[in-house]
Design a protein around this motif. Structure first.
Motif, PDB file in Angstrom:
ATOM      1  N   GLN A 152      -7.310  10.557  14.276  1.00 51.50           N
ATOM      2  CA  GLN A 152      -6.638   9.257  14.190  1.00 51.50           C
ATOM      3  C   GLN A 152      -6.656   8.516  15.523  1.00 51.50           C
ATOM      4  N   ALA A 153      -6.620   9.277  16.615  1.00 52.80           N
ATOM      5  CA  ALA A 153      -6.589   8.673  17.956  1.00 52.80           C
ATOM      6  C   ALA A 153      -7.034   9.721  18.963  1.00 52.80           C
ATOM      7  N   ASP A 154      -7.477   9.250  20.135  1.00 53.19           N
ATOM      8  CA  ASP A 154      -7.804  10.222  21.180  1.00 53.19           C
ATOM      9  C   ASP A 154      -6.497  10.791  21.730  1.00 53.19           C
ATOM     10  N   GLU A 155      -6.604  11.859  22.505  1.00 52.44           N
ATOM     11  CA  GLU A 155      -5.413  12.574  22.983  1.00 52.44           C
ATOM     12  C   GLU A 155      -4.431  11.663  23.710  1.00 52.44           C
ATOM     13  N   ASN A 156      -4.940  10.838  24.628  1.00 52.23           N
ATOM     14  CA  ASN A 156      -4.048   9.990  25.428  1.00 52.23           C
ATOM     15  C   ASN A 156      -3.330   8.961  24.566  1.00 52.23           C
ATOM     16  N   LEU A 157      -4.067   8.305  23.687  1.00 52.19           N
ATOM     17  CA  LEU A 157      -3.454   7.301  22.813  1.00 52.19           C
ATOM     18  C   LEU A 157      -2.450   7.958  21.874  1.00 52.19           C
ATOM     19  N   ALA A 158      -2.808   9.109  21.329  1.00 54.98           N
ATOM     20  CA  ALA A 158      -1.904   9.808  20.415  1.00 54.98           C
ATOM     21  C   ALA A 158      -0.599  10.168  21.111  1.00 54.98           C
ATOM     22  N   MET A 159      -0.680  10.670  22.335  1.00 53.66           N
ATOM     23  CA  MET A 159       0.540  11.050  23.055  1.00 53.66           C
ATOM     24  C   MET A 159       1.377   9.825  23.403  1.00 53.66           C
ATOM     25  N   ARG A 160       0.734   8.768  23.882  1.00 53.90           N
ATOM     26  CA  ARG A 160       1.493   7.551  24.214  1.00 53.90           C
ATOM     27  C   ARG A 160       2.194   6.994  22.973  1.00 53.90           C
ATOM     28  N   ALA A 161       1.497   6.982  21.837  1.00 56.68           N
ATOM     29  CA  ALA A 161       2.073   6.446  20.599  1.00 56.68           C
ATOM     30  C   ALA A 161       3.244   7.320  20.125  1.00 56.68           C
ATOM     31  N   ALA A 162       3.088   8.624  20.205  1.00 54.70           N
ATOM     32  CA  ALA A 162       4.156   9.526  19.773  1.00 54.70           C
ATOM     33  C   ALA A 162       5.386   9.375  20.663  1.00 54.70           C
ATOM     34  N   ILE A 163       5.176   9.264  21.964  1.00 52.35           N
ATOM     35  CA  ILE A 163       6.298   9.101  22.895  1.00 52.35           C
ATOM     36  C   ILE A 163       6.997   7.764  22.642  1.00 52.35           C
ATOM     37  N   ARG A 164       6.217   6.704  22.431  1.00 51.68           N
ATOM     38  CA  ARG A 164       6.822   5.393  22.138  1.00 51.68           C
ATOM     39  C   ARG A 164       7.659   5.455  20.862  1.00 51.68           C
ATOM     40  N   ALA A 165       7.116   6.063  19.812  1.00 49.48           N
ATOM     41  CA  ALA A 165       7.843   6.156  18.540  1.00 49.48           C
ATOM     42  C   ALA A 165       9.133   6.967  18.714  1.00 49.48           C
ATOM     43  N   ALA A 166       9.050   8.064  19.440  1.00 47.54           N
ATOM     44  CA  ALA A 166      10.239   8.888  19.664  1.00 47.54           C
ATOM     45  C   ALA A 166      11.281   8.135  20.494  1.00 47.54           C
ATOM     46  N   HIS A 167      10.827   7.364  21.488  1.00 48.42           N
ATOM     47  CA  HIS A 167      11.758   6.546  22.282  1.00 48.42           C
ATOM     48  C   HIS A 167      12.478   5.542  21.383  1.00 48.42           C
ATOM     49  N   ARG A 168      11.729   4.908  20.481  1.00 49.69           N
ATOM     50  CA  ARG A 168      12.363   3.942  19.567  1.00 49.69           C
ATOM     51  C   ARG A 168      13.450   4.622  18.742  1.00 49.69           C
ATOM     52  N   GLU A 169      13.173   5.830  18.276  1.00 51.42           N
ATOM     53  CA  GLU A 169      14.175   6.550  17.487  1.00 51.42           C
ATOM     54  C   GLU A 169      15.395   6.906  18.334  1.00 51.42           C
ATOM     55  N   CYS A 170      15.167   7.282  19.584  1.00 51.89           N
ATOM     56  CA  CYS A 170      16.290   7.579  20.481  1.00 51.89           C
ATOM     57  C   CYS A 170      17.145   6.341  20.707  1.00 51.89           C
ATOM     58  N   GLU A 171      16.491   5.203  20.899  1.00 52.70           N
ATOM     59  CA  GLU A 171      17.224   3.949  21.098  1.00 52.70           C
ATOM     60  C   GLU A 171      18.000   3.582  19.845  1.00 52.70           C
ATOM     61  N   ALA A 172      17.387   3.787  18.683  1.00 51.03           N
ATOM     62  CA  ALA A 172      18.061   3.480  17.420  1.00 51.03           C
ATOM     63  C   ALA A 172      19.275   4.388  17.227  1.00 51.03           C
ATOM     64  N   ALA A 173      19.151   5.636  17.637  1.00 54.56           N
ATOM     65  CA  ALA A 173      20.267   6.572  17.522  1.00 54.56           C
ATOM     66  C   ALA A 173      21.424   6.155  18.409  1.00 54.56           C
TER      67      ALA A 173
END
Length: 95
Positions: free
Chosen positions: A67-88
């Motif tokens: 779906q994505a190269d390693e760097n893009l996949a990690m950046r996207a996962a971290i961004r998504a997790a940050h959004r969830e932390c902010e929502a919490a």
């Protein structure tokens, strides 16, 4: 004499990568630690390791499936997790 905390973390990360046969994999230590802090402060303290594990798992699955190269996949996962932390944390802000 022991090096700085950053040097220790970098050495530890390289040791883990070797042990897990992931040499050459880039790890943004600061981004992972920032995510852990966001989870600990916005959810509950034990959410820090769980959140970073799940983000890494998501990144690995995305990279492994093409779906994505390693760097893009990690950046996207971290961004998504940050959004969830902010929502919490958002409900807490209204209290």
């Amino acid at each position: 004499m022991m090096g700085s905390q950053q040097q220790t973390l970098e050495a530890w990360t390289q040791q883990l990568l070797r042990s897990l046969e992931l040499e050459g994999t880039a790890v943004d230590i600061d981004a992972v630690l920032d995510l852990a802090a966001a989870a600990a402060h916005n959810v509950v303290r034990p959410a820090a390791p769980l959140t970073t594990f799940v983000a890494g798992l998501a990144a690995g699955l995305a990279a492994g499936s093409g779906q994505a190269d390693e760097n893009l996949a990690m950046r996207a996962a971290i961004r998504a997790a940050h959004r969830e932390c902010e929502a919490a944390a958002a409900p807490e802000a209204g209290k």
